[in-house]
Scaffold this motif. Structure first.
Motif, PDB file in Angstrom:
ATOM      1  N   SER A  95      -6.055   5.100  11.828  1.00  0.00           N
ATOM      2  CA  SER A  95      -7.487   4.927  12.049  1.00  0.00           C
ATOM      3  C   SER A  95      -7.880   5.713  13.294  1.00  0.00           C
ATOM      4  O   SER A  95      -7.057   6.392  13.894  1.00  0.00           O
ATOM      5  CB  SER A  95      -7.805   3.449  12.198  1.00  0.00           C
ATOM      6  N   ALA A  96      -9.138   5.564  13.674  1.00  0.00           N
ATOM      7  CA  ALA A  96      -9.685   6.412  14.735  1.00  0.00           C
ATOM      8  C   ALA A  96      -9.077   6.068  16.087  1.00  0.00           C
ATOM      9  O   ALA A  96      -9.743   5.536  16.955  1.00  0.00           O
ATOM     10  CB  ALA A  96     -11.197   6.238  14.774  1.00  0.00           C
ATOM     11  N   GLU A  97      -7.807   6.351  16.267  1.00  0.00           N
ATOM     12  CA  GLU A  97      -7.168   6.118  17.559  1.00  0.00           C
ATOM     13  C   GLU A  97      -7.197   7.404  18.347  1.00  0.00           C
ATOM     14  O   GLU A  97      -6.668   8.424  17.891  1.00  0.00           O
ATOM     15  CB  GLU A  97      -5.714   5.705  17.346  1.00  0.00           C
ATOM     16  N   ARG A  98      -7.763   7.353  19.548  1.00  0.00           N
ATOM     17  CA  ARG A  98      -7.878   8.555  20.358  1.00  0.00           C
ATOM     18  C   ARG A  98      -6.524   9.144  20.700  1.00  0.00           C
ATOM     19  O   ARG A  98      -5.577   8.409  20.962  1.00  0.00           O
ATOM     20  CB  ARG A  98      -8.608   8.235  21.663  1.00  0.00           C
ATOM     21  N   TYR A 124      -3.811   2.769   3.432  1.00  0.00           N
ATOM     22  CA  TYR A 124      -4.135   1.611   4.250  1.00  0.00           C
ATOM     23  C   TYR A 124      -4.361   2.122   5.658  1.00  0.00           C
ATOM     24  O   TYR A 124      -3.502   2.792   6.229  1.00  0.00           O
ATOM     25  CB  TYR A 124      -2.948   0.654   4.226  1.00  0.00           C
ATOM     26  N   MET A 125      -5.540   1.843   6.212  1.00  0.00           N
ATOM     27  CA  MET A 125      -5.860   2.415   7.515  1.00  0.00           C
ATOM     28  C   MET A 125      -5.652   1.391   8.631  1.00  0.00           C
ATOM     29  O   MET A 125      -6.156   0.281   8.585  1.00  0.00           O
ATOM     30  CB  MET A 125      -7.300   2.903   7.518  1.00  0.00           C
ATOM     31  N   GLU A 126      -4.873   1.794   9.626  1.00  0.00           N
ATOM     32  CA  GLU A 126      -4.581   0.906  10.766  1.00  0.00           C
ATOM     33  C   GLU A 126      -4.234   1.769  11.970  1.00  0.00           C
ATOM     34  O   GLU A 126      -4.105   2.986  11.849  1.00  0.00           O
ATOM     35  CB  GLU A 126      -3.381   0.013  10.405  1.00  0.00           C
ATOM     36  N   SER A 127      -4.021   1.121  13.106  1.00  0.00           N
ATOM     37  CA  SER A 127      -3.533   1.849  14.277  1.00  0.00           C
ATOM     38  C   SER A 127      -2.060   2.195  14.048  1.00  0.00           C
ATOM     39  O   SER A 127      -1.411   1.623  13.175  1.00  0.00           O
ATOM     40  CB  SER A 127      -3.662   0.966  15.513  1.00  0.00           C
ATOM     41  N   LEU A 147     -15.956   6.666  16.356  1.00  0.00           N
ATOM     42  CA  LEU A 147     -17.211   7.428  16.358  1.00  0.00           C
ATOM     43  C   LEU A 147     -18.103   7.046  17.534  1.00  0.00           C
ATOM     44  O   LEU A 147     -19.304   6.843  17.373  1.00  0.00           O
ATOM     45  CB  LEU A 147     -17.956   7.217  15.032  1.00  0.00           C
ATOM     46  N   ARG A 176     -11.668  -1.764   7.642  1.00  0.00           N
ATOM     47  CA  ARG A 176     -10.655  -1.128   8.480  1.00  0.00           C
ATOM     48  C   ARG A 176     -10.237  -2.012   9.651  1.00  0.00           C
ATOM     49  O   ARG A 176      -9.672  -1.536  10.612  1.00  0.00           O
ATOM     50  CB  ARG A 176     -11.187   0.195   9.020  1.00  0.00           C
ATOM     51  N   GLU A 201     -12.261  12.310  12.428  1.00  0.00           N
ATOM     52  CA  GLU A 201     -12.801  10.953  12.432  1.00  0.00           C
ATOM     53  C   GLU A 201     -14.030  10.850  11.516  1.00  0.00           C
ATOM     54  O   GLU A 201     -14.113   9.965  10.675  1.00  0.00           O
ATOM     55  CB  GLU A 201     -13.170  10.599  13.874  1.00  0.00           C
ATOM     56  N   LYS A 202     -14.945  11.793  11.706  1.00  0.00           N
ATOM     57  CA  LYS A 202     -16.166  11.771  10.896  1.00  0.00           C
ATOM     58  C   LYS A 202     -15.843  11.892   9.409  1.00  0.00           C
ATOM     59  O   LYS A 202     -16.472  11.260   8.571  1.00  0.00           O
ATOM     60  CB  LYS A 202     -17.100  12.926  11.305  1.00  0.00           C
ATOM     61  N   ILE A 246     -12.878  11.076   7.806  1.00  0.00           N
ATOM     62  CA  ILE A 246     -12.214   9.920   7.183  1.00  0.00           C
ATOM     63  C   ILE A 246     -13.109   8.684   7.163  1.00  0.00           C
ATOM     64  O   ILE A 246     -12.901   7.787   6.377  1.00  0.00           O
ATOM     65  CB  ILE A 246     -10.832   9.585   7.814  1.00  0.00           C
ATOM     66  N   TYR A 247     -14.118   8.649   8.036  1.00  0.00           N
ATOM     67  CA  TYR A 247     -15.084   7.553   7.977  1.00  0.00           C
ATOM     68  C   TYR A 247     -16.264   7.909   7.064  1.00  0.00           C
ATOM     69  O   TYR A 247     -17.254   7.191   7.036  1.00  0.00           O
ATOM     70  CB  TYR A 247     -15.600   7.211   9.381  1.00  0.00           C
ATOM     71  N   HIS A 248     -16.155   9.047   6.398  1.00  0.00           N
ATOM     72  CA  HIS A 248     -17.184   9.508   5.465  1.00  0.00           C
ATOM     73  C   HIS A 248     -18.558   9.615   6.093  1.00  0.00           C
ATOM     74  O   HIS A 248     -19.568   9.304   5.466  1.00  0.00           O
ATOM     75  CB  HIS A 248     -17.240   8.601   4.221  1.00  0.00           C
ATOM     76  N   LYS A 249     -18.586  10.048   7.358  1.00  0.00           N
ATOM     77  CA  LYS A 249     -19.873  10.284   8.015  1.00  0.00           C
ATOM     78  C   LYS A 249     -20.355  11.690   7.700  1.00  0.00           C
ATOM     79  O   LYS A 249     -21.534  11.990   7.858  1.00  0.00           O
ATOM     80  CB  LYS A 249     -19.730  10.123   9.530  1.00  0.00           C
ATOM     81  N   TYR A 272       0.837  -1.190   0.000  1.00  0.00           N
ATOM     82  CA  TYR A 272       0.000   0.000   0.000  1.00  0.00           C
ATOM     83  C   TYR A 272       0.873   1.241   0.000  1.00  0.00           C
ATOM     84  O   TYR A 272       2.020   1.212   0.461  1.00  0.00           O
ATOM     85  CB  TYR A 272      -0.904   0.025   1.227  1.00  0.00           C
ATOM     86  N   ARG A 294      -6.312  -5.521  11.033  1.00  0.00           N
ATOM     87  CA  ARG A 294      -6.499  -5.776   9.608  1.00  0.00           C
ATOM     88  C   ARG A 294      -5.611  -6.884   9.088  1.00  0.00           C
ATOM     89  O   ARG A 294      -5.981  -7.636   8.209  1.00  0.00           O
ATOM     90  CB  ARG A 294      -6.198  -4.499   8.844  1.00  0.00           C
TER      91      ARG A 294
END
Lengths: 422, 294
Positions: free
Chosen positions: A199-202, A250-253, B241, B147, A396-397, A399-402, A193, B129
């Motif tokens: 990814s959505a890591e706080r 490629y989305m990951e932690s 989310l 994901r 987050e919203k 990249i998650y397409h919300k 990739y 993943r």
């Protein structure tokens, strides 16, 4: 699941009591020692066997040179250190000197529990870098010790395979996206990739977006801190770009991305000096490069995210003069150089130590020292924890397409503005 | 001094360490946090004010808290039936006199004595993943979230719930096993003599006598599940989310991350009341006290 002693949800108060007890016990133990010595307590986070001995030997050296001083070292962990410090300050049992992460200084300074060190800053400002996160309402409350920033790591072999003959790192946003897509499209037997996207890591995701926001001339807050600028075109363009990069990647932690990069399956990731140490330990089977984080245009300045470890002085300390002397010893060139070498960090706060490291650095570490020169820290603001969360949720919203970048940032702006008028 | 008062004093003296700990670390925090829930107390703040029910009113207008309540409810309702049935099933299986039953018993129990943080980290890798679960699904053609399980809104909470069922089943199996052991063998023999099938002796002998144990299992599990925290803290921190935000994580985040102790205490009290209501309902459903009256 909680342990039985935390059967109720009130573990917070329990912790407070436990802390008081522990501190009381510690204080009790101290009584038997030589009373003529001045005892300084120092709370710090470096517990790993690579670093702790260096800190201990730095302390031993200091105690030898200053026989009247005795330093009590107390270790904290990143998982609950912050809570312990807060509880210690709110119960009046905090140490003389405490190490704080750069994004915590604001909250402690604004509560008045750490000492105004503006005078020290005025005398040492040119020796040390990155005073910004220590500056609160025009005063300086902390001394920079060790810095950290994020740079672009890239896999030269994958660049070559994707037909980028120069094997040179991308300098602009367009190049980064183009190279990433080309690497993602490679057919190599194992899937590879282009860009590794968080990814959505706080408490992590926003740090990855900020370099793009800042390099595009955007900002979270206005200069005077009265309004949010997140709905400005620069911010929206930055998030739109970040989303396109994330979609193509490629989305990951962070941990997963670092692993995947080291396995040679990722073209680019934005990472910190911890990855340098892993590269040194694991010597991956490909040619690694580091570069400044790409900017919208070649003429723009690459502004990365920076953070760091700062030393602060308890405002209730009865031996501020001695404590400050010890702090200035720790951030002086020799001690900071030794400390950084033990940590494996290329970015000490002390400029002298930094130039010594630069003279010995390989090309991977050198990038960090160049990046830190223009890197920025998040704004210091009493509501920062809330602002950080609002910003991170907007990213987050998106990249998650919300929601679209524009509407996510628009919502974030109005939420932040509500906090600012409070 | 009479004999009884001395005895009473001795008893009290022996109980004192426990009573003191209870009062200091349990009762006092419990009462104090109730008071805190009606203040705007913040850690490090120099003063706090009494605000009455304002925190509670704000909670029920807080989208994050409502989401946390919903997620917690899903977690509780989604794990307890599975955990209970699996635990009972496993107990019945390992209760039989088969070779190696001991090994299975210990095997199923191992997750309960392993550190939850360690398990959570292992599962974080499994669910990632590039993790084994994704690979396994790919191998047999089951679609996997793009994901990874923990970073997709729809699968994050169910993934953690599945892990929790796996962890908890072994522990409750042991409790059910203890319950099974206490059922007198003669009853089964008598039933067999009367020509009862295995099914009907399970239905009429085993299940009714397991009732107190089942109540205990479900009750304890409900309370524990309402308080799910470590898994969330280690694996997702409430994301993505807010899809794994639970009430205790909310309490932690507001209290120890954002220092809003008053607000966090109010949220903790809402949970406290909820757990109490559920516990009472369950005790009523299982008819606690009925067995002693029989």
């Amino acid at each position: 699941m909680l342990t039985p002693c935390c059967f109720t949800q009130h573990f917070c108060v329990v912790k407070k009591l436990v802390m008081i007890t522990i501190v009381a016990l510690l204080a009790g133990c101290g009584g038997s020692d030589d009373d003529t010595k001045i005892r300084l307590t120092f709370w710090q986070f470096w517990t790993s066997p690579d670093v702790k001995p260096t800190i201990e030997s730095l302390i031993a050296e200091y105690e030898q040179a200053h026989p009247e001083i005795e330093i009590d070292l107390v270790d904290l962990t990143w998982s609950d250190g912050h809570e312990k410090i807060v509880i210690a300050f709110s119960t009046g049992s905090a140490p003389d000197i405490v190490e704080l992460g750069s994004d915590w200084i604001g909250e402690f300074a604004l509560k008045g529990v750490i000492t105004d060190l503006t005078d020290f800053h005025d005398s040492a400002s040119s020796d040390l870098m990155m005073w910004e996160p220590a500056r609160v309402d025009g005063k300086v409350y902390a001394v920079p010790w060790l810095l950290g920033t994020r740079v672009l790591f890239y896999n030269k072999d994958l660049l070559d395979l994707a037909g980028i003959e120069t094997k040179e790192a991308p300098r602009t946003w367009d190049q980064l996206l183009d190279y990433s897509t080309r690497i993602s499209n490679l057919e190599l037997g194992v899937p590879v990739y282009g860009f590794g996207s968080n990814s959505a890591e706080r408490h992590r995701l926003y740090k990855k977006f900020l370099p793009f926001l800042w390099s595009n001339g955007g900002a979270i807050l206005s200069e005077d801190g009265t309004v949010s600028l997140l709905d400005q075109p620069e911010a929206i363009a930055a998030l739109e770009y970040y989303v396109s990069l994330s979609d193509a990647g490629y989305m990951e932690s962070q941990r997963g991305l670092d692993d995947k990069f080291l396995a040679g399956e990722l073209g680019f990731i934005i990472s910190g000096d911890w990855l340098l140490r892993r590269i040194a330990n694991q010597s991956p089977q490909f040619d690694v490069g580091t570069a400044l984080i790409p900017t919208p245009d070649t003429s723009d300045v690459s502004v990365s995210f920076a953070g760091g470890e700062y030393l602060t002085l308890n405002s209730q300390s009865k031996q501020k003069r001695e404590a400050l002397k010890f702090i200035s010893y720790l951030v002086a060139e020799d001690a900071d150089y030794d400390f950084c070498n033990a940590v494996g960090s290329p970015t000490p706060a002390n400029r002298g130590a930094a130039s010594r490291i630069l003279s010995e650095a390989d090309s991977l570490s050198e990038t960090f020292l160049r990046q830190i020169e223009t890197a920025r820290t998040p704004p210091v603001h009493p509501e920062w924890v809330h602002i950080e969360e609002i910003l991170e949720k907007a990213v987050e919203k998106a990249i998650y397409h919300k929601s679209t970048p524009a509407s996510a940032l628009g919502t974030a702006r109005s939420e932040i503005d509500k906090l600012l008028v409070k | 001094m009479t004999h009884t008062t001395t005895a009473r004093r001795t008893t009290l003296l022996y109980l004192l360490p426990w009573l003191l700990t209870l009062a200091l670390f349990w009762l006092y925090p419990l009462l104090h946090s109730f008071y805190l829930s009606m203040t705007d107390y913040e850690l490090l703040a120099s003063e706090s004010h009494f605000v009455g029910l304002a925190n509670y009113i704000e909670l029920f207008n807080d989208q994050d808290f409502l989401k946390a309540l919903l997620n917690t409810a899903i977690f509780v309702v989604g794990t307890i039936p599975f955990t209970t049935v699996f635990a009972l099933g496993l107990a019945l299986l390992v209760n039989r006199r088969i070779p190696g039953a001991q090994i299975f018993r210990s095997g199923y129990f191992i997750p309960s004595i392993t550190s939850l943080v360690v398990i959570a980290l292992i599962f974080t890798n499994l669910y990632s993943r590039g993790g084994y679960l994704t690979m396994l699904c790919d191998l047999v053609g089951i679609p996997t979230p793009e994901r990874g399980f923990l970073f997709s809104e729809g699968t994050a909470l169910p993934a953690i719930m599945a892990m929790d069922v796996w962890i908890a089943s072994g522990y409750y199996m042991l409790l059910f096993l203890a319950g099974l052991k206490s059922i007198p063998e003669e009853q089964y023999e008598a039933a067999a003599l009367d020509g009862a099938s295995a099914w009907s002796s399970f239905w009429t002998i085993t299940l009714p006598q397991l009732r107190p144990m089942a109540l205990y299992v479900i009750l304890i599990n409900t309370i524990k599940s309402f308080q799910v925290f470590v898994e969330i803290f280690v694996m997702t921190k409430g994301g993505p989310l807010n899809s794994t935000l639970t009430v205790v994580y909310f309490v932690y985040d507001r209290g120890l991350h954002k220092f809003l102790m008053g607000y966090a205490s109010a949220a903790a009290y809402v949970l406290f009341v909820l757990i109490m209501i559920f516990a009472l309902i369950q005790m009523r459903l299982f008819g606690v006290g009925r067995s002693t009256a029989e």
